[in-house]
Write an enzyme that holds these catalytic residues in place. Structure first.
Site, mmCIF file in Angstrom:
data_model
loop_
_atom_site.group_PDB
_atom_site.id
_atom_site.type_symbol
_atom_site.label_atom_id
_atom_site.label_comp_id
_atom_site.label_asym_id
_atom_site.label_seq_id
_atom_site.Cartn_x
_atom_site.Cartn_y
_atom_site.Cartn_z
ATOM 1 N N TYR A 150 2.353 -83.329 -29.414
ATOM 2 C CA TYR A 150 2.099 -82.661 -30.691
ATOM 3 C C TYR A 150 2.730 -83.391 -31.859
ATOM 4 O O TYR A 150 2.293 -83.272 -32.982
ATOM 5 C CB TYR A 150 2.632 -81.225 -30.664
ATOM 6 C CG TYR A 150 1.824 -80.280 -29.816
ATOM 7 C CD1 TYR A 150 1.455 -80.632 -28.530
ATOM 8 C CD2 TYR A 150 1.419 -79.054 -30.303
ATOM 9 C CE1 TYR A 150 0.717 -79.781 -27.748
ATOM 10 C CE2 TYR A 150 0.677 -78.192 -29.524
ATOM 11 C CZ TYR A 150 0.332 -78.560 -28.249
ATOM 12 O OH TYR A 150 -0.407 -77.709 -27.478
ATOM 13 N N LYS A 207 4.393 -83.910 -14.776
ATOM 14 C CA LYS A 207 3.315 -84.672 -14.136
ATOM 15 C C LYS A 207 3.904 -86.030 -13.785
ATOM 16 O O LYS A 207 3.452 -87.093 -14.251
ATOM 17 C CB LYS A 207 2.104 -84.781 -15.098
ATOM 18 C CG LYS A 207 0.860 -85.404 -14.486
ATOM 19 C CD LYS A 207 0.160 -84.501 -13.483
ATOM 20 C CE LYS A 207 -0.993 -85.248 -12.825
ATOM 21 N NZ LYS A 207 -1.598 -84.489 -11.703
ATOM 22 N N ASP A 239 -0.477 -79.482 -12.515
ATOM 23 C CA ASP A 239 -1.755 -78.984 -11.982
ATOM 24 C C ASP A 239 -1.519 -77.956 -10.886
ATOM 25 O O ASP A 239 -2.153 -76.890 -10.850
ATOM 26 C CB ASP A 239 -2.651 -80.142 -11.498
ATOM 27 C CG ASP A 239 -1.916 -81.191 -10.677
ATOM 28 O OD1 ASP A 239 -0.675 -81.094 -10.546
ATOM 29 O OD2 ASP A 239 -2.582 -82.104 -10.155
ATOM 30 N N ASP A 263 2.256 -74.970 -23.649
ATOM 31 C CA ASP A 263 1.211 -74.316 -24.453
ATOM 32 C C ASP A 263 0.104 -73.798 -23.529
ATOM 33 O O ASP A 263 -0.316 -72.647 -23.602
ATOM 34 C CB ASP A 263 0.656 -75.334 -25.457
ATOM 35 C CG ASP A 263 -0.376 -74.713 -26.385
ATOM 36 O OD1 ASP A 263 -0.294 -73.501 -26.646
ATOM 37 O OD2 ASP A 263 -1.279 -75.456 -26.836
ATOM 38 N N ASP A 267 -0.589 -69.626 -22.087
ATOM 39 C CA ASP A 267 -1.840 -68.862 -22.268
ATOM 40 C C ASP A 267 -2.353 -68.371 -20.917
ATOM 41 O O ASP A 267 -2.802 -67.238 -20.778
ATOM 42 C CB ASP A 267 -2.938 -69.724 -22.920
ATOM 43 C CG ASP A 267 -2.990 -69.553 -24.431
ATOM 44 O OD1 ASP A 267 -1.929 -69.291 -25.031
ATOM 45 O OD2 ASP A 267 -4.093 -69.685 -25.015
HETATM 46 C C1 IPM Z 1 0.839 -71.624 -29.702
HETATM 47 C C2 IPM Z 1 -0.377 -72.104 -30.433
HETATM 48 C C3 IPM Z 1 -0.013 -73.310 -31.278
HETATM 49 C C4 IPM Z 1 0.572 -74.348 -30.353
HETATM 50 C C5 IPM Z 1 -1.162 -73.895 -32.112
HETATM 51 C C6 IPM Z 1 -1.762 -72.868 -33.027
HETATM 52 C C7 IPM Z 1 -0.741 -75.119 -32.859
HETATM 53 O O1 IPM Z 1 -1.389 -72.395 -29.541
HETATM 54 O O2 IPM Z 1 1.825 -71.257 -30.368
HETATM 55 O O3 IPM Z 1 0.809 -71.616 -28.476
HETATM 56 O O4 IPM Z 1 -0.161 -75.034 -29.683
HETATM 57 O O5 IPM Z 1 1.791 -74.441 -30.272
HETATM 58 MG MG MG Z 2 -0.964 -71.857 -27.569
#
Ligand code: IPM
Ligand code: MG
Length: 380
Positions: A150, A207, A239, A263, A267
């Site tokens: 990032y 990884k 993975d 990240d 999710d």
């Molecule tokens: C999160 C979001 C952010 C990230 C994006 C919006 C840049 O997905 O906080 O997980 O990837 O950190």
């Molecule tokens: Mg995110």
């Protein structure tokens, strides 16, 4: 008695941001009233709304105005909702809402991001996983937040000889992934400390079979593990981790990993709870800490008053815990959320075909229910 005052820099942002932030603030005032603390919230611009406002004012177009950063630095804590939306999604745009988020993380030195994944008993059926797989699931994702892909150099070149199809000229892009030892160490060490207060297990995700950054990560993990012999330490490839998170999520206690992996895995892990709308996060570092839901700005439902405010409210709870050491207030707030869900109340994202329509609440009503339950818990 003189009450304590805390200044909170609130950043509603875009999409559903302002709606869920309103509930976060109302909950905060309820906590303040119960614990004799004065939370003074001041809104500032970030993300798409900052881009629009700075453009309209003829200023330097930015997703993080200097004034917002200064306010954040001066505050006792930052509470953020969400940024982004289709309006600002043009891939060729030079300024994007997400840059505001990355810039505030970097400038506040928030190198550590905590995403607790807690299963609410009432939401067992909301998860796509069978309830028996959720037994014993309680994990903490520790994500590195200011390094890796990032923050490496992002490059794009067009009309590059041979980069197109059939040997023609075309476009080329690259993102650099880099980590230094100290960037890894401060995050991994934190994970071990956290594990000591939990079930005593750290899984470090990398990884290492492919990436040099991961090999360094693993080396640092092994070195640090020796300082915490009471903690069970293991490495897992990313993975495999993605697979294990759905196959056997109860095996994880503290999962620590670099920025991009964290990240993605967070999710994925959010779905264990039934909805991305339940996952709160705390970003910690050297300066002011920042609290935000892990989900995005959900532009498709923005302005409809139906967004789930619980991740925002649970982010308030993390703020009480980490920034203000108000552990009891945080526990009471967590219990209030649990009670509301136990009573069958749901926002649309949490409802399923078995949920009676009369139990499906809008954003504001869900805020009301939590405040009511919080006050009831306090009165006990
Ligand atoms: C999160 C979001 C952010 C990230 C994006 C919006 C840049 O997905 O906080 O997980 O990837 O950190
Ligand atoms: Mg995110």
């Amino acid at each position: 008695m003189v009450s304590t005052t805390y200044n909170i820099c609130t950043l509603p942002g875009d999409g559903i941001g302002p709606e869920i932030m309103a509930e976060g603030k109302r909950v905060l005032s309820a906590v303040g009233a119960a614990y004799d603390v004065d939370f003074v919230c001041e809104d500032h611009l970030i993300g798409g709304s900052a881009i629009d406002t700075t453009r309209d004012n003829g200023e330097n177009v930015t997703a993080l105005p200097a004034e917002t950063l200064q306010a954040a630095q001066a505050a006792d804590a930052v509470l953020l909702a969400a940024v982004g939306g289709p309006k600002w999604d043009d891939p060729s745009a030079s300024v994007r809402p997400e840059q505001g988020l990355l810039a505030i993380r970097k400038n506040l030195h928030l190198f550590l991001n905590l995403r607790p994944v807690h299963i609410y008993r009432a939401l067992r059926d909301a998860s796509p996983l069978r309830p028996e797989r959720l037994k014993g699931v309680d994990l903490l994702i520790v994500r590195e937040l200011t390094g890796g892909l990032y923050f490496g150099e992002h490059k794009r070149e067009d009309h590059v000889e041979g980069a197109g199809v059939n040997g023609r000229a075309g476009s080329f892009a690259s993102d650099v992934m880099q980590y230094s030892e100290y960037e890894i160490e401060r995050v991994v060490r934190w994970a071990y400390e956290a594990a000591q207060g939990r079930r005593g297990k750290v899984t470090s995700v990398d990884k290492a079979n492919v990436l040099a950054t991961s090999r360094l990560w693993r080396e640092v993990n092994h070195r640090i593990a020796k300082d915490y012999l009471d903690v069970e330490s293991s490495d897992m490839l990313v993975d495999n981790s993605a697979m294990q998170l759905v196959a056997n999520p109860a095996q994880f206690d503290v999962l620590v990993t670099e920025n991009t992996f964290g990240d993605i895995l967070s999710d994925e892990a959010s779905m264990l709870t039934g909805s991305l709308g339940m996952l709160a996060s705390a970003s910690l570092g050297d300066g002011t800490a920042l609290y935000e839901p892990s989900h995005g700005s959900a532009p498709d439902i923005a302005g409809k008053g139906i967004a789930n405010p619980l991740a925002q409210i649970l982010s308030v709870s993390l703020m009480l815990r980490y920034s203000f050491k108000m552990d009891e207030a945080a526990a009471t707030l967590d219990a209030a959320v649990e009670d509301v869900l136990d009573a069958g109340w749901r926002t649309a994202d949490l409802a399923d075909s078995a949920t009676p329509v009369s139990k499906v609440l809008g954003t504001r009503e869900m805020g009301d229910k939590v405040i009511e339950a919080f006050n009831k818990c306090c009165a006990k």
